[in-house]
Design a protein around this motif. Structure first.
Motif, PDB file in Angstrom:
ATOM      1  N   PHE A  63       0.643  -1.053  -0.104  1.00 40.43           N
ATOM      2  CA  PHE A  63      -0.162   0.209  -0.058  1.00 40.43           C
ATOM      3  C   PHE A  63       0.794   1.276   0.045  1.00 40.43           C
ATOM      4  O   PHE A  63       0.639   2.261  -0.818  1.00 40.43           O
ATOM      5  CB  PHE A  63      -0.820  -0.059   1.059  1.00 40.43           C
ATOM      6  CG  PHE A  63      -1.643   1.390   1.524  1.00 40.43           C
ATOM      7  CD1 PHE A  63      -2.597   1.842   0.447  1.00 40.43           C
ATOM      8  CD2 PHE A  63      -1.447   2.044   2.574  1.00 40.43           C
ATOM      9  CE1 PHE A  63      -3.351   3.066   0.953  1.00 40.43           C
ATOM     10  CE2 PHE A  63      -1.968   3.238   2.751  1.00 40.43           C
ATOM     11  CZ  PHE A  63      -2.897   3.706   1.873  1.00 40.43           C
ATOM     12  N   GLY A  64       1.968   1.317   0.948  1.00 33.33           N
ATOM     13  CA  GLY A  64       2.672   2.567   0.966  1.00 33.33           C
ATOM     14  C   GLY A  64       3.381   2.857  -0.231  1.00 33.33           C
ATOM     15  O   GLY A  64       3.564   3.994  -0.918  1.00 33.33           O
ATOM     16  N   MET A  65       3.919   1.829  -0.901  1.00 32.20           N
ATOM     17  CA  MET A  65       4.805   2.027  -2.172  1.00 32.20           C
ATOM     18  C   MET A  65       3.881   2.266  -3.245  1.00 32.20           C
ATOM     19  O   MET A  65       4.247   3.147  -4.241  1.00 32.20           O
ATOM     20  CB  MET A  65       5.606   0.859  -2.504  1.00 32.20           C
ATOM     21  CG  MET A  65       6.862   0.692  -1.680  1.00 32.20           C
ATOM     22  SD  MET A  65       7.818  -0.674  -1.906  1.00 32.20           S
ATOM     23  CE  MET A  65       6.846  -2.018  -1.744  1.00 32.20           C
ATOM     24  N   GLY A  66       2.631   1.797  -3.251  1.00 26.48           N
ATOM     25  CA  GLY A  66       1.645   2.097  -4.172  1.00 26.48           C
ATOM     26  C   GLY A  66       1.006   3.365  -4.269  1.00 26.48           C
ATOM     27  O   GLY A  66       0.218   3.958  -5.015  1.00 26.48           O
ATOM     28  N   LEU A  67       1.296   4.210  -3.325  1.00 25.63           N
ATOM     29  CA  LEU A  67       1.007   5.656  -3.041  1.00 25.63           C
ATOM     30  C   LEU A  67       1.487   6.290  -4.334  1.00 25.63           C
ATOM     31  O   LEU A  67       0.831   7.584  -4.589  1.00 25.63           O
ATOM     32  CB  LEU A  67       1.236   6.344  -1.842  1.00 25.63           C
ATOM     33  CG  LEU A  67       0.361   5.622  -0.753  1.00 25.63           C
ATOM     34  CD1 LEU A  67       0.894   6.188   0.629  1.00 25.63           C
ATOM     35  CD2 LEU A  67      -1.352   5.929  -0.700  1.00 25.63           C
ATOM     36  N   ASP A  68       2.429   5.988  -4.924  1.00 33.33           N
ATOM     37  CA  ASP A  68       3.043   6.611  -6.036  1.00 33.33           C
ATOM     38  C   ASP A  68       2.603   6.061  -7.296  1.00 33.33           C
ATOM     39  O   ASP A  68       2.888   6.805  -8.651  1.00 33.33           O
ATOM     40  CB  ASP A  68       4.712   6.593  -5.936  1.00 33.33           C
ATOM     41  CG  ASP A  68       5.334   7.283  -4.807  1.00 33.33           C
ATOM     42  OD1 ASP A  68       4.648   8.383  -4.630  1.00 33.33           O
ATOM     43  OD2 ASP A  68       6.352   6.696  -4.233  1.00 33.33           O
ATOM     44  N   ASP A  69       1.689   5.033  -7.554  1.00 25.54           N
ATOM     45  CA  ASP A  69       1.254   4.555  -8.484  1.00 25.54           C
ATOM     46  C   ASP A  69       0.153   5.507  -9.354  1.00 25.54           C
ATOM     47  O   ASP A  69      -0.297   6.351  -8.465  1.00 25.54           O
ATOM     48  CB  ASP A  69       0.569   2.982  -8.286  1.00 25.54           C
ATOM     49  CG  ASP A  69       1.582   2.048  -7.997  1.00 25.54           C
ATOM     50  OD1 ASP A  69       2.802   2.252  -8.079  1.00 25.54           O
ATOM     51  OD2 ASP A  69       1.258   0.919  -7.631  1.00 25.54           O
ATOM     52  N   SER A 190      12.987   1.483  -0.393  1.00 26.33           N
ATOM     53  CA  SER A 190      11.621   1.580  -1.137  1.00 26.33           C
ATOM     54  C   SER A 190      10.753   0.972   0.045  1.00 26.33           C
ATOM     55  O   SER A 190       9.496   1.648   0.182  1.00 26.33           O
ATOM     56  CB  SER A 190      11.677   1.271  -2.307  1.00 26.33           C
ATOM     57  OG  SER A 190      12.394   1.859  -3.437  1.00 26.33           O
ATOM     58  N   VAL A 191      11.055  -0.048   0.167  1.00 20.83           N
ATOM     59  CA  VAL A 191      10.174  -0.876   1.359  1.00 20.83           C
ATOM     60  C   VAL A 191       9.938  -0.221   2.654  1.00 20.83           C
ATOM     61  O   VAL A 191       8.963  -0.093   3.182  1.00 20.83           O
ATOM     62  CB  VAL A 191      10.607  -2.437   1.576  1.00 20.83           C
ATOM     63  CG1 VAL A 191       9.529  -3.171   2.571  1.00 20.83           C
ATOM     64  CG2 VAL A 191      10.694  -3.149   0.309  1.00 20.83           C
ATOM     65  N   VAL A 192      11.154   0.541   3.157  1.00 16.91           N
ATOM     66  CA  VAL A 192      10.894   1.274   4.327  1.00 16.91           C
ATOM     67  C   VAL A 192      10.183   2.630   4.277  1.00 16.91           C
ATOM     68  O   VAL A 192       9.471   2.839   4.977  1.00 16.91           O
ATOM     69  CB  VAL A 192      12.525   1.482   4.738  1.00 16.91           C
ATOM     70  CG1 VAL A 192      12.578   2.564   6.021  1.00 16.91           C
ATOM     71  CG2 VAL A 192      13.242   0.387   5.202  1.00 16.91           C
ATOM     72  N   ARG A 193      10.369   3.015   3.084  1.00 20.95           N
ATOM     73  CA  ARG A 193       9.713   4.478   2.765  1.00 20.95           C
ATOM     74  C   ARG A 193       8.126   3.923   2.669  1.00 20.95           C
ATOM     75  O   ARG A 193       7.295   4.882   3.117  1.00 20.95           O
ATOM     76  CB  ARG A 193      10.110   4.985   1.549  1.00 20.95           C
ATOM     77  CG  ARG A 193       9.266   6.203   1.084  1.00 20.95           C
ATOM     78  CD  ARG A 193      10.002   7.019  -0.070  1.00 20.95           C
ATOM     79  NE  ARG A 193       9.510   8.006  -0.457  1.00 20.95           N
ATOM     80  CZ  ARG A 193       8.401   8.399  -1.423  1.00 20.95           C
ATOM     81  NH1 ARG A 193       8.070   7.205  -1.996  1.00 20.95           N
ATOM     82  NH2 ARG A 193       7.680   9.327  -1.780  1.00 20.95           N
ATOM     83  N   GLY A 194       7.944   2.969   2.057  1.00 18.09           N
ATOM     84  CA  GLY A 194       6.201   2.456   2.027  1.00 18.09           C
ATOM     85  C   GLY A 194       5.861   2.349   3.258  1.00 18.09           C
ATOM     86  O   GLY A 194       4.571   2.558   3.508  1.00 18.09           O
ATOM     87  N   LEU A 195       6.565   1.682   4.311  1.00 15.36           N
ATOM     88  CA  LEU A 195       6.088   1.361   5.591  1.00 15.36           C
ATOM     89  C   LEU A 195       5.908   2.545   6.368  1.00 15.36           C
ATOM     90  O   LEU A 195       4.975   2.891   7.214  1.00 15.36           O
ATOM     91  CB  LEU A 195       7.313   0.606   6.325  1.00 15.36           C
ATOM     92  CG  LEU A 195       7.076  -1.101   5.895  1.00 15.36           C
ATOM     93  CD1 LEU A 195       8.227  -1.736   6.486  1.00 15.36           C
ATOM     94  CD2 LEU A 195       5.867  -1.632   5.879  1.00 15.36           C
ATOM     95  N   ASP A 196       6.668   3.616   6.023  1.00 13.51           N
ATOM     96  CA  ASP A 196       6.647   4.962   6.790  1.00 13.51           C
ATOM     97  C   ASP A 196       5.491   5.672   6.351  1.00 13.51           C
ATOM     98  O   ASP A 196       4.606   5.961   7.088  1.00 13.51           O
ATOM     99  CB  ASP A 196       7.979   5.755   6.422  1.00 13.51           C
ATOM    100  CG  ASP A 196       7.760   7.157   6.822  1.00 13.51           C
ATOM    101  OD1 ASP A 196       6.931   7.661   7.804  1.00 13.51           O
ATOM    102  OD2 ASP A 196       8.828   7.853   6.626  1.00 13.51           O
ATOM    103  N   ARG A 197       5.135   5.900   4.965  1.00 16.67           N
ATOM    104  CA  ARG A 197       4.064   6.528   4.653  1.00 16.67           C
ATOM    105  C   ARG A 197       2.738   5.780   4.997  1.00 16.67           C
ATOM    106  O   ARG A 197       1.702   6.495   5.177  1.00 16.67           O
ATOM    107  CB  ARG A 197       4.162   6.678   3.138  1.00 16.67           C
ATOM    108  CG  ARG A 197       5.278   7.330   2.593  1.00 16.67           C
ATOM    109  CD  ARG A 197       5.398   7.611   0.923  1.00 16.67           C
ATOM    110  NE  ARG A 197       4.188   8.337   0.570  1.00 16.67           N
ATOM    111  CZ  ARG A 197       4.049   8.539  -0.826  1.00 16.67           C
ATOM    112  NH1 ARG A 197       4.920   7.518  -1.628  1.00 16.67           N
ATOM    113  NH2 ARG A 197       3.200   9.203  -1.350  1.00 16.67           N
ATOM    114  N   ALA A 198       2.681   4.346   4.868  1.00 15.55           N
ATOM    115  CA  ALA A 198       1.512   3.584   5.163  1.00 15.55           C
ATOM    116  C   ALA A 198       1.313   3.739   6.448  1.00 15.55           C
ATOM    117  O   ALA A 198      -0.013   4.117   6.862  1.00 15.55           O
ATOM    118  CB  ALA A 198       1.621   2.221   4.612  1.00 15.55           C
ATOM    119  N   SER A 199       2.190   3.660   7.447  1.00 17.88           N
ATOM    120  CA  SER A 199       1.966   3.659   8.759  1.00 17.88           C
ATOM    121  C   SER A 199       1.570   4.901   9.682  1.00 17.88           C
ATOM    122  O   SER A 199       0.543   5.160  10.556  1.00 17.88           O
ATOM    123  CB  SER A 199       3.008   3.028   9.665  1.00 17.88           C
ATOM    124  OG  SER A 199       4.155   3.613   9.358  1.00 17.88           O
ATOM    125  N   ALA A 200       1.899   6.048   8.708  1.00 19.48           N
ATOM    126  CA  ALA A 200       1.460   7.377   9.219  1.00 19.48           C
ATOM    127  C   ALA A 200      -0.154   7.493   8.912  1.00 19.48           C
ATOM    128  O   ALA A 200      -0.766   8.008   9.639  1.00 19.48           O
ATOM    129  CB  ALA A 200       2.361   8.347   8.547  1.00 19.48           C
TER     130      ALA A 200
END
Length: 589
Positions: A63-69, A190-200
């Protein structure tokens, strides 16, 4: 005793009005809490306090990484899909990847998937990859297709052909693994950034705990080092919610010297702490209902030759379940079609007969089409079904079309599972659908599709049952009910503050609680030196004594038609704050 913080002037789901926290845990409630000395006191202004929401099946990194899709969920025709791809491609250098996600052919005019030729026209010379909302299919353009080894499709998947025998660009199920040489592994950062954005975002929706439904391999894993990404995110303070990770079955193996089956060093379910833990083994039996790839006893409606298929051979499925069970793993098996559920039940039953184990809590993820006889067997084996209430809303019309009306009563059951004596968790499978728990709670109670049609209303829950599923039930599903899931002495102080009572109903919608930004301002906080005179706080301004918002918006003023067909819960109330371990990690403003 002096505690860290006392939250007061609240309406707790326990019936109390105050809560005291020491070292992240609840140490007192009600009058006992108010009478304690505290370093900080927080006035919740009459807000409603419930345990933090716990999503028992989600894909946070995805989900977090997909925010850029390129977002495709609102497209209603293939032309709109192509237009969205063209707009993104226009701003990228030649030869770039154009990645989109969230389209659903059931919501496109004509009910057909886009194809590679349309993508070729929309983004000439680019690498285009569009992820279906289910995650069980990916559409690629000709540039990508030409780079894939389509002559060697993995077992459990297929490359869809047109009437002339030419690939359309649609890769289903395990055929998506053909993309791995081009896309895998995902860089750890990229995974870490996705976790950051999603969990926020999760904190803003009241989520304090999640279960990640597959890491390390398979269709949903991002990298073989995925657990390391969670550890890095935690170390940096950007893994903001408690996380239990399910390990993809494909990365388990026989250990050297006949030492068993699992991960190296014998790691298995339960390793970790209250913030990051290894959960179940995640295994895929079949595919998607809206994609018509799940394994069914009888054909899909209108497709007499299509009964779906398994992602792995049935004997291999049973063997893996037996090995993992014997090795002490909790097992979570994705099974949506009724035939897949039958086969998975057979495998669980055989494993339990051969090696009895008390309190195993093995699971069937989704458990999408559950006939009455298999419901009884599931309950008798002590299994946990993990359905998604929100699916009925966003995917319900497509599920009905795939099943035909006669099988709808078996689809994504809730009430029947409780009546059979099962503990019911709640989850979203985000990003497959919107994962905001307040929406999911409402859909568990309302059971209506996005077009407003009722969907097996006999499976609807009461608001109290839905809330218990989204808190205690999800914690139970991962052996975490001893420390989260309820507001009890000794448990972690994970809670969400709402501006309306989630246990009240008006025309099948949840008490006016909706997701959104709160009123401007912050909580009313007083330090120990100024505890006697707290200032007026955001919650006092945002909620009245009756539970309606200060602006006068309330569920009572909404018509029955709106209540039954709206995509959101009623009213103007909001998630006002979320606390994890007694610390406010999100405040609306």
């Amino acid at each position: 005793m002096q505690v860290d913080v006392v939250y007061e002037n609240a309406r707790l789901s326990t019936g109390d009005t105050a809560l005291a926290v020491l070292h992240g845990r609840i140490v007192a409630l009600g009058d006992d809490a108010r009478e304690l000395s505290a370093r900080t006191r927080v006035d919740l202004g009459g807000g409603y306090v419930v345990p933090g929401f716990h999503d028992a099946h989600n894909h946070m990194a995805w989900f977090g990484m997909g925010l850029d899709d390129v977002p495709l969920g609102e497209c209603r025709s293939v032309e709109e899909v192509y237009d969205a791809v063209a707009r993104r491609a226009a701003g990228l250098p030649a030869g770039s990847w154009v990645v989109g996600s969230g389209y659903d052919q059931n919501k496109l005019a004509g009910g057909q998937h886009p194809d590679r030729h349309g993508l070729d026209r929309a983004a000439p010379g680019m690498l285009v990859r569009l992820k279906h909302t289910s995650g069980h299919m990916t559409l690629v353009n000709s540039v990508v297709l030409d780079r894939l080894d389509v002559a060697n499709v993995p077992v459990g998947g297929d490359v869809v052909l047109d009437f002339g025998g030419s690939p359309t660009g649609l890769l289903r199920e395990q055929a998506q693994l053909l993309l791995r040489p081009l896309t895998y592994p995902t860089p750890l950062e990229s995974v870490v950034r996705g976790l950051d954005r999603a969990s926020a975002q999760y904190l803003s929706e009241g989520i304090t705990s999640v279960q990640e439904a597959g890491i390390g391999g398979g269709l949903v894993g991002e990298t073989p080092a995925e657990l390391a990404a969670y550890q890095v995110a935690r170390e940096r303070g950007v893994l903001r919610v408690r996380s239990t990770v399910m390990v993809a079955a494909s990365v388990l193996h026989d250990l050297p010297d006949r030492a068993g089956f699992g991960l190296d060093l014998g790691l298995r379910t339960g390793l970790g702490d209250e913030w990051l833990r290894v959960g179940p083994l995640k295994l895929f039996a079949d595919g998607s209902l809206v994609g018509r790839t799940c394994a069914m006893h009888e054909p899909f409606a209108g497709e007499p030759d299509n009964r779906g298929y398994f992602q792995v051979p049935e004997d291999e499925l049973a063997h893996t379940i037996r090995q993992a069970h014997d090795a002490g793993w909790q097992i979570a098996t994705h099974a949506i079609g009724d035939r897949a559920i039958t086969v998975v039940l057979d495998a669980y039953e055989a494993a339990l007969v051969a090696t009895p184990r008390a309190d195993h809590r093995h699971r069937i993820e989704h458990c999408g089409v559950l006939p009455p006889a298999e419901l009884s067997r599931l309950a008798s084996l002590g299994l946990i079904a993990s359905p998604q209430g929100r699916f009925v809303n966003e995917l319900g019309d497509g599920m009905r079309a795939a099943l035909g009306e006669e099988r709808v009563p078996w689809c994504y059951r809730l009430r029947s599972l409780l009546d059979a004596g099962c503990v019911l968790p709640a989850s979203s499978d985000r990003p497959v659908v919107n994962g905001a728990p307040l929406l999911g709670l409402s859909d568990m109670v309302r059971r209506r599709t996005s077009s407003g049609e009722p969907f097996a209303l006999s499976e609807a829950l009461t608001p109290a049952e839905a809330l218990r599923a989204y808190t205690y039930g999800s914690a139970y599903a991962t052996f975490a009910e001893t420390y989260v899931g309820t507001l009890e002495l000794g448990k972690l102080a994970d809670f969400v503050v709402l501006s309306a009572d989630p246990l009240s109903t008006v025309d099948f919608a949840l008490g006016g609680a909706v997701v959104g930004a709160g009123p401007a301002g912050g909580p009313s906080v007083a330090s120990a030196s100024a505890a006697g005179s707290p200032a007026a706080g955001v919650w006092a301004a945002g909620v009245s004594a009756s539970g309606s918002s200060a602006s006068g918006s309330s569920a009572a003023g909404v018509s029955a038609d709106e209540a039954q067909t709206s995509d959101t819960p009623l009213g103007g109330a909001r998630v006002l704050a979320t606390a994890v371990g007694g610390e406010l990690r999100y405040e609306a403003g």
